[in-house]
Design a protein around this motif. Structure first.
Motif, PDB file in Angstrom:
ATOM      1  N   HIS A   1     -29.109 105.334 -17.496  1.00 44.75           N
ATOM      2  CA  HIS A   1     -27.882 104.807 -16.895  1.00 44.75           C
ATOM      3  C   HIS A   1     -28.051 104.443 -15.402  1.00 44.75           C
ATOM      4  O   HIS A   1     -27.061 104.303 -14.689  1.00 44.75           O
ATOM      5  CB  HIS A   1     -26.717 105.786 -17.066  1.00 44.75           C
ATOM      6  CG  HIS A   1     -26.365 106.041 -18.488  1.00 44.75           C
ATOM      7  ND1 HIS A   1     -25.566 107.098 -18.910  1.00 44.75           N
ATOM      8  CD2 HIS A   1     -26.714 105.390 -19.633  1.00 44.75           C
ATOM      9  CE1 HIS A   1     -25.425 107.071 -20.213  1.00 44.75           C
ATOM     10  NE2 HIS A   1     -26.129 106.038 -20.693  1.00 44.75           N
TER      11      HIS A   1
ATOM     12  N   ALA B   1     -25.880  95.471 -24.120  1.00 43.97           N
ATOM     13  CA  ALA B   1     -25.330  96.687 -23.513  1.00 43.97           C
ATOM     14  C   ALA B   1     -24.140  97.177 -24.324  1.00 43.97           C
ATOM     15  O   ALA B   1     -23.256  96.388 -24.663  1.00 43.97           O
ATOM     16  CB  ALA B   1     -24.911  96.416 -22.076  1.00 43.97           C
ATOM     17  N   PRO B   2     -24.091  98.467 -24.651  1.00 43.50           N
ATOM     18  CA  PRO B   2     -22.955  98.993 -25.408  1.00 43.50           C
ATOM     19  C   PRO B   2     -21.657  98.938 -24.601  1.00 43.50           C
ATOM     20  O   PRO B   2     -20.578  98.907 -25.194  1.00 43.50           O
ATOM     21  CB  PRO B   2     -23.369 100.428 -25.712  1.00 43.50           C
ATOM     22  CG  PRO B   2     -24.389 100.775 -24.694  1.00 43.50           C
ATOM     23  CD  PRO B   2     -25.082  99.501 -24.369  1.00 43.50           C
ATOM     24  N   GLU B   3     -21.774  98.929 -23.293  1.00 37.67           N
ATOM     25  CA  GLU B   3     -20.600  98.845 -22.426  1.00 37.67           C
ATOM     26  C   GLU B   3     -20.875  97.821 -21.323  1.00 37.67           C
ATOM     27  O   GLU B   3     -22.013  97.575 -20.939  1.00 37.67           O
ATOM     28  CB  GLU B   3     -20.281 100.204 -21.798  1.00 37.67           C
ATOM     29  CG  GLU B   3     -19.986 101.298 -22.823  1.00 37.67           C
ATOM     30  CD  GLU B   3     -19.681 102.632 -22.161  1.00 37.67           C
ATOM     31  OE1 GLU B   3     -19.321 102.631 -20.948  1.00 37.67           O
ATOM     32  OE2 GLU B   3     -19.837 103.667 -22.821  1.00 37.67           O
TER      33      GLU B   3
ATOM     34  N   GLY C   1     -30.136  97.299 -20.890  1.00 41.88           N
ATOM     35  CA  GLY C   1     -28.999  96.607 -21.497  1.00 41.88           C
ATOM     36  C   GLY C   1     -28.764  95.281 -20.805  1.00 41.88           C
ATOM     37  O   GLY C   1     -28.966  95.100 -19.614  1.00 41.88           O
TER      38      GLY C   1
ATOM     39  N   VAL D   1     -30.402 101.840 -20.729  1.00 44.58           N
ATOM     40  CA  VAL D   1     -29.540 102.414 -21.759  1.00 44.58           C
ATOM     41  C   VAL D   1     -30.282 103.450 -22.608  1.00 44.58           C
ATOM     42  O   VAL D   1     -29.656 104.226 -23.336  1.00 44.58           O
ATOM     43  CB  VAL D   1     -28.960 101.305 -22.667  1.00 44.58           C
ATOM     44  CG1 VAL D   1     -28.051 100.403 -21.866  1.00 44.58           C
ATOM     45  CG2 VAL D   1     -30.085 100.511 -23.340  1.00 44.58           C
ATOM     46  N   ASP D   2     -31.627 103.483 -22.515  1.00 45.30           N
ATOM     47  CA  ASP D   2     -32.384 104.475 -23.280  1.00 45.30           C
ATOM     48  C   ASP D   2     -33.746 104.684 -22.612  1.00 45.30           C
ATOM     49  O   ASP D   2     -34.310 103.756 -22.021  1.00 45.30           O
ATOM     50  CB  ASP D   2     -32.585 104.005 -24.726  1.00 45.30           C
ATOM     51  CG  ASP D   2     -33.106 105.129 -25.622  1.00 45.30           C
ATOM     52  OD1 ASP D   2     -33.051 106.303 -25.181  1.00 45.30           O
ATOM     53  OD2 ASP D   2     -33.587 104.829 -26.719  1.00 45.30           O
TER      54      ASP D   2
ATOM     55  N   LYS E   1     -24.616  96.822 -18.249  1.00 42.80           N
ATOM     56  CA  LYS E   1     -25.438  95.618 -18.175  1.00 42.80           C
ATOM     57  C   LYS E   1     -26.381  95.701 -16.970  1.00 42.80           C
ATOM     58  O   LYS E   1     -25.969  96.007 -15.858  1.00 42.80           O
ATOM     59  CB  LYS E   1     -24.556  94.382 -18.046  1.00 42.80           C
ATOM     60  CG  LYS E   1     -23.858  94.001 -19.343  1.00 42.80           C
ATOM     61  CD  LYS E   1     -23.096  92.697 -19.192  1.00 42.80           C
ATOM     62  CE  LYS E   1     -22.457  92.282 -20.513  1.00 42.80           C
ATOM     63  NZ  LYS E   1     -21.720  90.996 -20.405  1.00 42.80           N
TER      64      LYS E   1
END
Length: 226
Positions: free
Chosen positions: A177, A193-195, A225, A203-204, A199
């Motif tokens: 993050h 990006a999940p959110e 992301g 994210v991982d 962006k």
């Protein structure tokens, strides 16, 4: 008779006085001629007066002496200038050598300090995969109860490894993050990006990264992301 004698004596006296006056005039004339001759420049055989010839000789002698003095002065000034140039050249060489030695000394000290700091880099880098394996093992033991001897032993060894790395100034790179940083992160792939706020961020984390004395010894392998 007496009158004749008196007349003869008087005539003789007038003649003597006339001769004396004439002689005196001649003497005065001779003195004036001598003065004029002394004041007048007597020409020599070259058409120049004796005084002018003497003055020319004196001037020539003075000019010769002046040339000698000037030559000696110019030679001394040239020697002084040559010595000043040599001194300036030696001073420049000394300053350059001093600057080079100072740079060499600073570089040697810095390299020695870096060597001391990173002396165990190879060993510490070789331990990182072991840490990765312990973390995978602990992840697989999530479902095991806390009083399980196997789980407790694994956590104990893992904590000792982590403490060893900390004592040697090995630190984990924060990645999850965080904004993607090419100086610390290595992007393996990009995914949506999940959110919206994720962006351009990590994210991982596929593999953790580490630094030794603020020097990256392993980049964090991440997914970004977009």
């Amino acid at each position: 008779m007496a009158d004749f004698l008196l007349l003869h004596v008087a005539k003789s006296n007038r003649t003597d006085m006339a001769d004396d006056k004439k002689n005196k005039n001649i003497e005065n004339q001779n003195e004036e001629e001598v003065k004029e001759a002394a004041e007048t420049k007597i020409p020599n055989g070259n058409g120049e007066s004796t005084n002018e010839a003497d003055a020319g000789a004196e001037n020539a002698s003075e000019k010769k002496e002046d040339r000698k003095r000037k030559g000696k002065k110019d030679k001394k000034e040239g020697k002084i200038q040559e010595l000043e140039d040599k001194l300036k050249d030696l001073s420049d060489k000394h300053l350059r050598l001093q600057a080079e030695f100072d740079n060499f000394r600073k570089r040697t000290v810095r390299e020695k300090a870096d060597l001391i700091k990173s002396g165990g880099e190879t060993v510490l880098t070789g331990i990182l995969p072991v840490i990765d394996d312990f973390e995978r093992a602990i992840e697989s033991l999530k479902e095991v109860t806390e009083d399980d001897p196997g789980k407790q032993g694994t956590l104990l060894i893992y904590s000792k490894f982590r403490e060893f790395l900390k004592q040697n100034n090995v630190k984990e790179i924060e990645a999850l993050h965080q904004e993607f940083d090419v100086d610390h992160h290595e992007a393996l792939t990009k995914i949506p990006a999940p959110e919206e706020k994720l962006k351009g961020k990590v994210v991982d984390v596929i593999q953790k990264g580490y630094t030794l004395n603020d020097k990256v010894i392993r980049y964090a392998k991440v997914v970004v992301g977009e």
